[in-house]
Design an enzyme around this catalytic site. Structure first.
Site, PDB file in Angstrom:
ATOM      1  N   LYS A 164      -5.701 -11.573  -4.901  1.00 18.83           N
ATOM      2  CA  LYS A 164      -7.210 -11.700  -3.941  1.00 18.83           C
ATOM      3  C   LYS A 164      -8.051 -10.678  -4.451  1.00 18.83           C
ATOM      4  O   LYS A 164      -7.793  -9.458  -4.963  1.00 18.83           O
ATOM      5  CB  LYS A 164      -6.771 -11.525  -2.523  1.00 18.83           C
ATOM      6  CG  LYS A 164      -6.280 -10.112  -1.840  1.00 18.83           C
ATOM      7  CD  LYS A 164      -6.317  -9.886  -0.616  1.00 18.83           C
ATOM      8  CE  LYS A 164      -6.352  -8.392   0.121  1.00 18.83           C
ATOM      9  NZ  LYS A 164      -7.112  -8.160   1.164  1.00 18.83           N
TER      10      LYS A 164
ATOM     11  N   LYS B 146     -11.393  -4.989  -2.393  1.00 22.07           N
ATOM     12  CA  LYS B 146     -12.204  -3.731  -2.802  1.00 22.07           C
ATOM     13  C   LYS B 146     -11.368  -2.398  -3.418  1.00 22.07           C
ATOM     14  O   LYS B 146     -11.791  -1.633  -3.841  1.00 22.07           O
ATOM     15  CB  LYS B 146     -13.063  -3.325  -1.590  1.00 22.07           C
ATOM     16  CG  LYS B 146     -12.249  -2.954   0.025  1.00 22.07           C
ATOM     17  CD  LYS B 146     -13.195  -2.872   0.782  1.00 22.07           C
ATOM     18  CE  LYS B 146     -12.417  -3.167   2.332  1.00 22.07           C
ATOM     19  NZ  LYS B 146     -13.258  -3.595   3.607  1.00 22.07           N
TER      20      LYS B 146
ATOM     21  N   LYS C 137       0.741  -1.261   0.007  1.00 21.00           N
ATOM     22  CA  LYS C 137       0.052   0.087   0.090  1.00 21.00           C
ATOM     23  C   LYS C 137       0.822   1.138  -0.118  1.00 21.00           C
ATOM     24  O   LYS C 137       0.433   2.398  -0.434  1.00 21.00           O
ATOM     25  CB  LYS C 137      -0.862   0.140   1.161  1.00 21.00           C
ATOM     26  CG  LYS C 137      -2.016  -1.148   0.968  1.00 21.00           C
ATOM     27  CD  LYS C 137      -3.325  -0.733   1.573  1.00 21.00           C
ATOM     28  CE  LYS C 137      -4.330  -1.772   1.287  1.00 21.00           C
ATOM     29  NZ  LYS C 137      -5.548  -1.716   2.102  1.00 21.00           N
TER      30      LYS C 137
HETATM   31  P1  ATP Z   1      -8.471  -4.099   0.606  1.00 22.47           P
HETATM   32  O1  ATP Z   1      -8.416  -4.858  -0.332  1.00 22.47           O
HETATM   33  O2  ATP Z   1      -8.580  -2.622   0.101  1.00 22.47           O
HETATM   34  O3  ATP Z   1      -7.034  -4.063   1.363  1.00 22.47           O
HETATM   35  P2  ATP Z   1     -10.026  -5.909   1.836  1.00 22.47           P
HETATM   36  O4  ATP Z   1     -10.851  -5.945   0.574  1.00 22.47           O
HETATM   37  O5  ATP Z   1      -8.866  -6.876   1.897  1.00 22.47           O
HETATM   38  O6  ATP Z   1      -9.428  -4.670   1.431  1.00 22.47           O
HETATM   39  P3  ATP Z   1     -10.214  -5.384   4.836  1.00 22.47           P
HETATM   40  O7  ATP Z   1     -10.890  -4.601   5.563  1.00 22.47           O
HETATM   41  O8  ATP Z   1      -8.588  -5.462   4.311  1.00 22.47           O
HETATM   42  O9  ATP Z   1     -10.645  -5.607   2.915  1.00 22.47           O
HETATM   43  O10 ATP Z   1     -10.473  -6.933   5.141  1.00 22.47           O
HETATM   44  C1  ATP Z   1     -11.370  -7.431   5.945  1.00 22.47           C
HETATM   45  C2  ATP Z   1     -11.391  -9.118   6.222  1.00 22.47           C
HETATM   46  O11 ATP Z   1     -11.590  -9.678   5.166  1.00 22.47           O
HETATM   47  C3  ATP Z   1     -10.089  -9.483   6.662  1.00 22.47           C
HETATM   48  O12 ATP Z   1     -10.345 -10.511   7.660  1.00 22.47           O
HETATM   49  C4  ATP Z   1      -9.444 -10.168   5.259  1.00 22.47           C
HETATM   50  O13 ATP Z   1      -8.575 -11.065   5.677  1.00 22.47           O
HETATM   51  C5  ATP Z   1     -10.628 -10.666   4.642  1.00 22.47           C
HETATM   52  N1  ATP Z   1     -10.483 -10.514   3.340  1.00 22.47           N
HETATM   53  C6  ATP Z   1     -10.266  -9.699   2.441  1.00 22.47           C
HETATM   54  N2  ATP Z   1     -10.158  -9.806   0.950  1.00 22.47           N
HETATM   55  C7  ATP Z   1     -10.231 -11.453   1.213  1.00 22.47           C
HETATM   56  C8  ATP Z   1     -10.173 -12.327   0.267  1.00 22.47           C
HETATM   57  N3  ATP Z   1     -10.016 -11.920  -1.069  1.00 22.47           N
HETATM   58  N4  ATP Z   1     -10.343 -13.666   0.572  1.00 22.47           N
HETATM   59  C9  ATP Z   1     -10.580 -14.002   1.975  1.00 22.47           C
HETATM   60  N5  ATP Z   1     -10.463 -13.120   2.905  1.00 22.47           N
HETATM   61  C10 ATP Z   1     -10.393 -11.823   2.760  1.00 22.47           C
END
Ligand code: ATP
Ligand code: LTN
Length: 329
Positions: A194, A197, A112
């Site tokens: 992965k 968002k 990031k």
């Molecule tokens: P960003 O992608 O902007 O970093 P994010 O989508 O990863 O955001 P977070 O708020 O960082 O969202 O994550 C919230 C929860 O969702 C965490 O426990 C994270 O491990 C889980 N998570 C996020 N993306 C995934 C994914 N692709 N598969 C499984 N778990 C996920």
């Protein structure tokens, strides 16, 4: 005594990866543990620049998704991180017990930093010490997260052990749990990264708020592999990812789904998957809309959550201050 703690950043949408990686486990675990605490981590969200009005809206909406997905305020405390000042207080203290090198090694920091138009804020570096504070304040024994957060929980464990070694047993060293370990949900447009968002294209993810038409369109557009079989295989990351999603939302084994689609094409499989996601999300979306239509009710749940856990947070912070030589008046 088992107590779980977890949180999600209110940065726009909540996607299926967040649900399958985190919230689904929370809902299952809230019935099995002694206490569960789920937080909307708005202070983590401001490590990158946010629009104030959108942040406020996203914070309430994220809490509403927790509830709509089945987190039960009778069983679990749900609250907003910034409403409990102990998080930033302990976060600062833990900063003083963490090495810069440890923070610089975090994959999320490396991913990031340098991507922000506004530069790399110090908060992006110290993000994991605030996360450690979130967890350690409540003496959580278990942290259900997606696989990408494991490194942060490991650092939390190191910080807690270091503190206990210096001052005697003060902080519970938490375990992490990843339900879909090795099955992280990948992007629909690129199965090597992965689902996220902050992905550049909305075709990367299914948001919990997506309309039925949008869901079907996104699933139909999802990349597939060069093969033709609906089969889970390490050489076929895209179809394997779609099978994982299908399996998780319908609670069927991957092999059962493979059998069902034996000899059938990707087209037919994708329509069935799209429909399964639409059917799965419909009641959740209805509940979310109902909650968002009554913000006073939602705020009351969040206030009650924050009040319920306050004594625990205050006790840990006061113990920590006492141990390190700060004066509790
Ligand atoms: P960003 O992608 O902007 O970093 P994010 O989508 O990863 O955001 P977070 O708020 O960082 O969202 O994550 C919230 C929860 O969702 C965490 O426990 C994270 O491990 C889980 N998570 C996020 N993306 C995934 C994914 N692709 N598969 C499984 N778990 C996920
Ligand atoms: N860093 C986490 C969000 C988070 C969290 C926590 C998760 C902040 N504090 C405490 C579990 C426990 C993320 O999902 N990006």
């Amino acid at each position: 005594m088992r107590r779980i703690f977890s949180g999600i950043q209110p940065t726009g949408i909540i996607h299926l990866g967040n649900y399958l990686g985190a919230i689904k486990q929370w809902v299952e675990m809230q019935d099995k543990v002694d206490e569960s605490i789920f937080c909307v981590v708005d202070l983590h969200a401001i490590t990158v620049r946010q629009d104030p009005e959108k942040l406020r809206q996203a914070t309430l909406s994220t809490a509403a998704w927790y509830l709509a997905c089945g987190v039960d305020p009778e069983k679990s405390a749900i609250f907003i991180q910034s409403t409990r000042p102990e998080h930033t207080e302990l976060g600062w203290i833990l900063n003083c017990y963490t090495q810069i090198g440890e923070l610089e090694r975090m994959t999320q920091f490396k991913d990031k930093s340098n991507h922000e138009k506004t530069g790399t804020g110090a908060g992006l570096l110290t993000y994991p010490t605030l996360m450690a504070a979130d967890i350690l304040l409540y003496q959580a024994t278990n942290v259900p997260v997606g696989e990408d957060q494991v490194q942060h929980v490991e650092l939390t464990r190191d910080i807690a052990k270091r503190f206990n070694n210096l001052y005697g047993q003060t902080l519970v060293v938490p375990e992490y749990s990843t339900k879909i370990a090795g099955k992280r949900i990948m992007g629909l447009d690129d199965a090597t990264k992965k689902m996220s968002k902050s992905a550049p294209s909305e075709y990367n993810y299914i948001a919990l708020s997506d309309s039925p038409e949008k869901i079907m369109q996104k699933v139909k557009k999802a990349v597939t592999d060069s093969g033709t079989q609906i089969q889970h295989d390490t050489d076929q990351p895209a179809i394997s990812n779609l099978l994982n999603i299908f399996s998780e939302i319908t609670n069927q084994e991957v092999t059962e789904i493979e059998d069902q689609f034996l000899g059938k094409g990707y087209g037919e499989f994708k329509i069935a998957l799209g429909q399964a996601i639409i059917d799965f999300l419909a009641p959740i979306q209805a509940k979310h809309n109902e909650l968002m239509a009554n913000p006073q009710h939602l705020e009351a749940i969040l206030r009650a959550g924050s009040e319920k856990i306050a004594p625990l947070a205050q006790k840990t912070l006061s113990d920590v201050k006492q141990k390190i030589g700060l004066i509790n008046l």
